[in-house]
Scaffold this motif. Structure first.
Motif, mmCIF file in Angstrom:
data_model
loop_
_atom_site.group_PDB
_atom_site.id
_atom_site.type_symbol
_atom_site.label_atom_id
_atom_site.label_comp_id
_atom_site.label_asym_id
_atom_site.label_seq_id
_atom_site.Cartn_x
_atom_site.Cartn_y
_atom_site.Cartn_z
ATOM 1 N N SER A 20 0.826 -1.216 0.000
ATOM 2 C CA SER A 20 0.000 0.000 0.000
ATOM 3 C C SER A 20 0.858 1.263 0.000
ATOM 4 O O SER A 20 0.478 2.265 -0.592
ATOM 5 N N TRP A 21 2.033 1.224 0.639
ATOM 6 C CA TRP A 21 2.913 2.390 0.625
ATOM 7 C C TRP A 21 3.393 2.683 -0.795
ATOM 8 O O TRP A 21 3.463 3.835 -1.208
ATOM 9 N N LEU A 22 3.734 1.623 -1.522
ATOM 10 C CA LEU A 22 4.178 1.807 -2.908
ATOM 11 C C LEU A 22 3.039 2.355 -3.765
ATOM 12 O O LEU A 22 3.263 3.214 -4.631
ATOM 13 N N LYS A 23 1.821 1.880 -3.527
ATOM 14 C CA LYS A 23 0.659 2.398 -4.255
ATOM 15 C C LYS A 23 0.419 3.866 -3.925
ATOM 16 O O LYS A 23 0.087 4.665 -4.802
ATOM 17 N N LYS A 24 0.585 4.231 -2.656
ATOM 18 C CA LYS A 24 0.430 5.629 -2.265
ATOM 19 C C LYS A 24 1.462 6.505 -2.970
ATOM 20 O O LYS A 24 1.140 7.610 -3.415
ATOM 21 N N ALA A 25 2.687 6.026 -3.050
ATOM 22 C CA ALA A 25 3.729 6.792 -3.739
ATOM 23 C C ALA A 25 3.322 7.034 -5.191
ATOM 24 O O ALA A 25 3.448 8.158 -5.698
ATOM 25 N N GLN A 26 2.827 6.012 -5.842
ATOM 26 C CA GLN A 26 2.391 6.155 -7.232
ATOM 27 C C GLN A 26 1.233 7.135 -7.360
ATOM 28 O O GLN A 26 1.162 7.882 -8.323
ATOM 29 N N ALA A 27 0.343 7.117 -6.400
ATOM 30 C CA ALA A 27 -0.820 8.000 -6.463
ATOM 31 C C ALA A 27 -0.463 9.454 -6.142
ATOM 32 O O ALA A 27 -1.144 10.365 -6.602
ATOM 33 N N GLN A 28 0.597 9.658 -5.387
ATOM 34 C CA GLN A 28 0.914 10.996 -4.901
ATOM 35 C C GLN A 28 1.881 11.777 -5.779
ATOM 36 O O GLN A 28 2.059 12.972 -5.556
ATOM 37 N N MET A 29 2.516 11.123 -6.727
ATOM 38 C CA MET A 29 3.518 11.848 -7.511
ATOM 39 C C MET A 29 3.469 11.439 -8.973
ATOM 40 O O MET A 29 2.887 10.400 -9.298
ATOM 41 N N PRO A 30 4.079 12.243 -9.825
ATOM 42 C CA PRO A 30 4.136 11.852 -11.233
ATOM 43 C C PRO A 30 4.797 10.470 -11.377
ATOM 44 O O PRO A 30 5.682 10.107 -10.593
ATOM 45 N N GLU A 31 4.368 9.726 -12.376
ATOM 46 C CA GLU A 31 4.832 8.337 -12.558
ATOM 47 C C GLU A 31 6.356 8.229 -12.583
ATOM 48 O O GLU A 31 6.926 7.346 -11.943
ATOM 49 N N ALA A 32 7.020 9.103 -13.315
ATOM 50 C CA ALA A 32 8.489 9.032 -13.403
ATOM 51 C C ALA A 32 9.131 9.229 -12.034
ATOM 52 O O ALA A 32 10.101 8.542 -11.691
ATOM 53 N N LYS A 163 11.404 10.898 1.047
ATOM 54 C CA LYS A 163 11.161 11.435 -0.296
ATOM 55 C C LYS A 163 9.773 12.047 -0.406
ATOM 56 O O LYS A 163 9.237 12.212 -1.491
ATOM 57 N N LYS A 164 9.199 12.363 0.748
ATOM 58 C CA LYS A 164 7.951 13.122 0.838
ATOM 59 C C LYS A 164 6.691 12.355 0.457
ATOM 60 O O LYS A 164 5.663 12.953 0.153
ATOM 61 N N VAL A 165 6.747 11.025 0.468
ATOM 62 C CA VAL A 165 5.520 10.266 0.304
ATOM 63 C C VAL A 165 4.748 10.436 1.606
ATOM 64 O O VAL A 165 5.303 10.293 2.697
ATOM 65 N N GLU A 166 3.479 10.787 1.496
ATOM 66 C CA GLU A 166 2.662 11.077 2.668
ATOM 67 C C GLU A 166 2.224 9.775 3.331
ATOM 68 O O GLU A 166 1.220 9.178 2.969
ATOM 69 N N LEU A 167 3.040 9.362 4.282
ATOM 70 C CA LEU A 167 2.777 8.168 5.084
ATOM 71 C C LEU A 167 2.856 8.559 6.544
ATOM 72 O O LEU A 167 3.586 9.484 6.905
ATOM 73 N N GLY A 168 2.142 7.856 7.367
ATOM 74 C CA GLY A 168 2.195 8.095 8.796
ATOM 75 C C GLY A 168 2.073 6.787 9.548
ATOM 76 O O GLY A 168 2.034 5.704 8.956
ATOM 77 N N LYS A 169 1.995 6.889 10.847
ATOM 78 C CA LYS A 169 1.911 5.708 11.694
ATOM 79 C C LYS A 169 0.703 4.844 11.321
ATOM 80 O O LYS A 169 0.776 3.623 11.336
ATOM 81 N N ALA A 170 -0.394 5.492 10.947
ATOM 82 C CA ALA A 170 -1.590 4.737 10.565
ATOM 83 C C ALA A 170 -1.309 3.831 9.369
ATOM 84 O O ALA A 170 -1.869 2.735 9.276
ATOM 85 N N ASP A 171 -0.438 4.253 8.467
ATOM 86 C CA ASP A 171 -0.087 3.412 7.318
ATOM 87 C C ASP A 171 0.749 2.211 7.750
ATOM 88 O O ASP A 171 0.716 1.162 7.117
ATOM 89 N N TYR A 172 1.491 2.370 8.808
ATOM 90 C CA TYR A 172 2.353 1.305 9.309
ATOM 91 C C TYR A 172 1.558 0.247 10.073
ATOM 92 O O TYR A 172 1.908 -0.927 10.047
ATOM 93 N N VAL A 173 0.500 0.669 10.723
ATOM 94 C CA VAL A 173 -0.281 -0.253 11.553
ATOM 95 C C VAL A 173 -1.729 -0.383 11.060
ATOM 96 O O VAL A 173 -2.635 -0.676 11.853
ATOM 97 N N ALA A 174 -1.949 -0.210 9.789
ATOM 98 C CA ALA A 174 -3.310 -0.263 9.240
ATOM 99 C C ALA A 174 -4.009 -1.585 9.549
ATOM 100 O O ALA A 174 -5.238 -1.618 9.686
ATOM 101 N N HIS A 175 -3.244 -2.659 9.697
ATOM 102 C CA HIS A 175 -3.843 -3.966 10.006
ATOM 103 C C HIS A 175 -4.502 -4.007 11.388
ATOM 104 O O HIS A 175 -5.262 -4.918 11.688
ATOM 105 N N LEU A 176 -4.247 -3.008 12.223
ATOM 106 C CA LEU A 176 -4.846 -2.969 13.557
ATOM 107 C C LEU A 176 -6.188 -2.241 13.596
ATOM 108 O O LEU A 176 -6.891 -2.304 14.605
ATOM 109 N N PHE A 177 -6.553 -1.580 12.514
ATOM 110 C CA PHE A 177 -7.800 -0.810 12.500
ATOM 111 C C PHE A 177 -9.035 -1.628 12.877
ATOM 112 O O PHE A 177 -9.908 -1.115 13.566
ATOM 113 N N PRO A 178 -9.140 -2.881 12.454
ATOM 114 C CA PRO A 178 -10.334 -3.644 12.836
ATOM 115 C C PRO A 178 -10.490 -3.838 14.358
ATOM 116 O O PRO A 178 -11.573 -4.168 14.823
#
Length: 188
Positions: A20-32, A163-178
């Motif tokens: 999901s972090w890699l997908k976020k990076a793709q969504a947040q910046m130009p493809e190159a 490299k400024k990908v918008e990630l936070g602690k919630a992205d690291y522990v997303a599996h705990l949300f349930p």
């Protein structure tokens, strides 16, 4: 808790997070720019992001085979070489996602007790530099493979954050949300 119960969910959750972090990076910046992240490093003497992804997958795959007392397939050595050479040939984000998917599929194919060889079973682990670790299966799982896996996962996270990908602690522990009690979620 058995080794299978410890390792499989841990690996699955964190590989899902990495994906999901890699997908976020793709969504947040130009493809190159997103693709260029694969060559980024935290320090000049560290491996790039592309290697961190591959080595995280290697740790999982090695553990699956070692703990089942099976020989390592050639695909693991190929993945290691791919990771070691990723500075010159980082591949693409699609390649990184494929490695994660292949590793997750390996985990999904395991029986509920596949890695439960016995906590005290001796396990010899030879490092690339020639040093040999004499461990039990439990020590290997707890002290080697989980530590190494988290090192590569956290390094990947740190590279993306640096490299400024918008990630936070919630992205690291997303599996705990349930497990969050709904009434305790802060009102925004």
């Amino acid at each position: 808790m058995s080794l299978t119960q410890l390792l499989v969910p841990t690996y699955t959750h964190m590989l899902g997070a990495l994906s999901s972090w890699l997908k976020k990076a793709q969504a947040q910046m130009p493809e190159a720019d997103a693709q260029a992240l694969l060559s980024e490093r935290l320090a000049p003497d560290m491996y790039p992001l592309s290697t961190q992804v591959r080595f995280a997958c290697v740790q999982v795959q090695e553990a699956v085979y070692r703990l089942q007392d099976k020989p390592l397939p050639a695909s693991i050595m190929a993945l290691l070489e791919e990771g070691r050479n990723a500075g010159e040939q980082p591949g693409s984000l699609a390649d990184a996602q494929t490695r994660i998917d292949e590793t997750t599929a390996l985990l999904d194919g395991l029986s509920h007790d596949a890695l439960d060889v016995g906590a005290d079973k001796p396990l010899v682990h030879e490092l690339p530099n020639g040093m040999v670790l004499d461990l039990t299966a439990e020590q290997y799982a707890r002290d080697w493979t989980l530590g190494q896996f988290y090192f590569h996962i956290m390094t990947a996270y740190s590279i993306l954050r640096s490299k400024k990908v918008e990630l936070g602690k919630a992205d690291y522990v997303a599996h705990l949300f349930p497990y969050i009690r709904p009434e305790t979620i802060p009102k925004a």
